[in-house]
Write a protein that holds these residues in place. Structure first.
Motif, PDB file in Angstrom:
ATOM      1  N   VAL A  33     -15.085  51.380 118.375  1.00  0.00           N
ATOM      2  CA  VAL A  33     -15.457  50.398 117.349  1.00  0.00           C
ATOM      3  C   VAL A  33     -16.855  49.845 117.598  1.00  0.00           C
ATOM      4  O   VAL A  33     -17.692  49.807 116.685  1.00  0.00           O
ATOM      5  N   LEU A  34     -17.145  49.438 118.831  1.00  0.00           N
ATOM      6  CA  LEU A  34     -18.441  48.806 119.115  1.00  0.00           C
ATOM      7  C   LEU A  34     -19.594  49.787 118.980  1.00  0.00           C
ATOM      8  O   LEU A  34     -20.642  49.449 118.401  1.00  0.00           O
ATOM      9  N   VAL A  35     -19.437  50.986 119.496  1.00  0.00           N
ATOM     10  CA  VAL A  35     -20.506  51.990 119.368  1.00  0.00           C
ATOM     11  C   VAL A  35     -20.700  52.372 117.906  1.00  0.00           C
ATOM     12  O   VAL A  35     -21.825  52.532 117.431  1.00  0.00           O
ATOM     13  N   GLY A  36     -19.585  52.512 117.175  1.00  0.00           N
ATOM     14  CA  GLY A  36     -19.691  52.819 115.750  1.00  0.00           C
ATOM     15  C   GLY A  36     -20.435  51.735 114.986  1.00  0.00           C
ATOM     16  O   GLY A  36     -21.274  52.031 114.121  1.00  0.00           O
ATOM     17  N   MET A  37     -20.155  50.482 115.300  1.00  0.00           N
ATOM     18  CA  MET A  37     -20.864  49.384 114.644  1.00  0.00           C
ATOM     19  C   MET A  37     -22.352  49.419 114.982  1.00  0.00           C
ATOM     20  O   MET A  37     -23.211  49.268 114.098  1.00  0.00           O
ATOM     21  N   GLY A  38     -22.659  49.635 116.263  1.00  0.00           N
ATOM     22  CA  GLY A  38     -24.055  49.645 116.677  1.00  0.00           C
ATOM     23  C   GLY A  38     -24.847  50.762 116.029  1.00  0.00           C
ATOM     24  O   GLY A  38     -25.963  50.545 115.529  1.00  0.00           O
ATOM     25  N   LEU A  39     -24.279  51.965 116.006  1.00  0.00           N
ATOM     26  CA  LEU A  39     -24.998  53.094 115.426  1.00  0.00           C
ATOM     27  C   LEU A  39     -25.060  52.997 113.905  1.00  0.00           C
ATOM     28  O   LEU A  39     -26.034  53.459 113.296  1.00  0.00           O
ATOM     29  N   SER A  40     -24.057  52.388 113.304  1.00  0.00           N
ATOM     30  CA  SER A  40     -24.126  52.162 111.856  1.00  0.00           C
ATOM     31  C   SER A  40     -25.277  51.218 111.518  1.00  0.00           C
ATOM     32  O   SER A  40     -25.994  51.416 110.523  1.00  0.00           O
TER      33      SER A  40
END
Length: 254
Positions: A33-40
Motif C-alpha cells: 500500500v505505501l509503496v503504491g501510494m508513493g509511486l502513484s
C-alpha cells in the motif's frame, strides 16, 4: 470429520501464533500500500514529462499496484515460513505422528494458509487501489469503470497464488534457506531480466509472475493470453508446485 476439524484447528493455531508468519502478512499489506501510494504520487507529478506513447498506455489501476513487486516478497516469506518452520523446529515429526495421513496434513495447512493470504491479499489490493487513485488525482479512474473491479480483485488473487506457489516449493525443498535462495532470485532477478531482453521476452511471459500480473492490468500489454488467461497460467504453475510438494511430503521421511 471430527479428526479433520481438529487438524484444521491445530494448523490455524500454528499459523496465527507464530510471530514470523503474522508479521509477514502485515508487512505485505503495509509495503504494498505505501509503496503504491508513493509511486502513484510520483507518476502524478511526472506524467506531463512522459512520452506521448507512454501517456497513451498509462494504466492508473496497475500504477496503484506498483508496490506489489515488493509486497509479494512478504507473501513469499509467509508461504515459505508457514511450511518451513515445522522442519526447522523439528515439529514436523510430531505433526506427522499426530496426523499420519499426509494428504490431510498438507490439505489443512494449505487451507489455512489460503484463507489467511486471500483475506490479507484482498484487503491489500483494495486499499492499494483506492489510496493509489487518491494520489493520482485527475489521472485516477473509478472502481465502476470497465475491467477495473476485475483488476482489483485480481490483485488479491495474485498475492494469494504467489504465497501458495512458495508453499509448494518449500514442501519440495523442506528448507527456508533453499526456498528463499530460489524464489527471491527467480522473482526479483531472473524474470525481470528475461522480460526486459527482447530475445527472451516470449519465454519470460509464461513465467508465473509475468503471467499472473496480467490480471491486475486494464491497459494490458500485447500477450498471447488475456488477463484471465494469464491468471490461469499462474494457477498451472501453482498446481504443479503443490503436486510436486505433496509427492515429496508423501515419499520422504520427516
Amino acid at each position: 470429520m471430527a479428526h479433520a476439524t481438529r487438524v484444521l484447528r491445530s494448523e490455524w493455531t500454528k499459523a496465527t501464533t507464530v510471530r514470523s508468519t503474522v508479521w509477514t502478512l502485515g508487512l505485505a499489506l503495509l509495503i504494498t500500500v505505501l509503496v503504491g501510494m508513493g509511486l502513484s504520487l510520483v507518476f502524478k507529478s511526472t506524467y506531463d514529462d512522459l512520452a506521448p506513447t507512454d501517456q497513451a498506455t498509462f494504466d492508473p489501476v496497475f500504477t496503484s499496484f506498483a508496490g506489489m513487486s515488493l509486497g509479494q516478497l512478504a507473501m513469499i516469506a509467509f508461504g515459505v515460513l508457514l511450511v518451513a518452520n515445522e522442519y526447522s523446529s523439528g515439529m514436523i515429526r510430531a505433526s506427522l505422528a499426530a496426523v499420519p495421513q499426509r494428504g490431510l496434513f498438507m490439505g489443512a495447512k494449505l487451507l489455512v494458509g489460503t484463507v489467511l493470504v486471500f483475506v490479507v491479499g484482498m484487503v491489500t489490493s483494495f486499499l492499494s487501489f483506492f489510496l493509489g487513485q487518491a494520489m493520482l488525482g485527475d489521472l485516477a479512474t473509478s472502481i465502476g469503470e470497465p475491467n477495473v473491479l476485475r483488476a482489483v480483485v485480481g490483485g488479491g488473487l495474485y498475492m494469494t497464488l504467489i504465497a501458495l506457489f512458495a508453499m509448494g516449493i518449500t514442501w519440495m525443498l523442506r528448507s527456508a534457506i533453499l526456498s528463499f535462495s530460489i524464489l527471491i532470485p527467480l522473482f526479483f532477478l531472473v524474470t525481470p531480466i528475461l522480460g526486459a531482453i527482447p530475445a527472451t521476452q516470449d519465454a519470460a511471459q509464461w513465467l508465473p509472475d509475468q503471467a499472473g500480473t496480467m490480471i491486475m492490468t486494464v491497459v494490458a500489454p500485447d500477450r498471447p493470453y488475456g488477463p484471465w488467461g494469464g491468471l490461469l497460467v499462474m494457477v498451472a504453475w501453482v498446481v504443479a508446485a503443490l503436486i510436486a510438494g505433496y509427492a515429496t511430503l508423501r515419499t520422504r521421511d520427516a
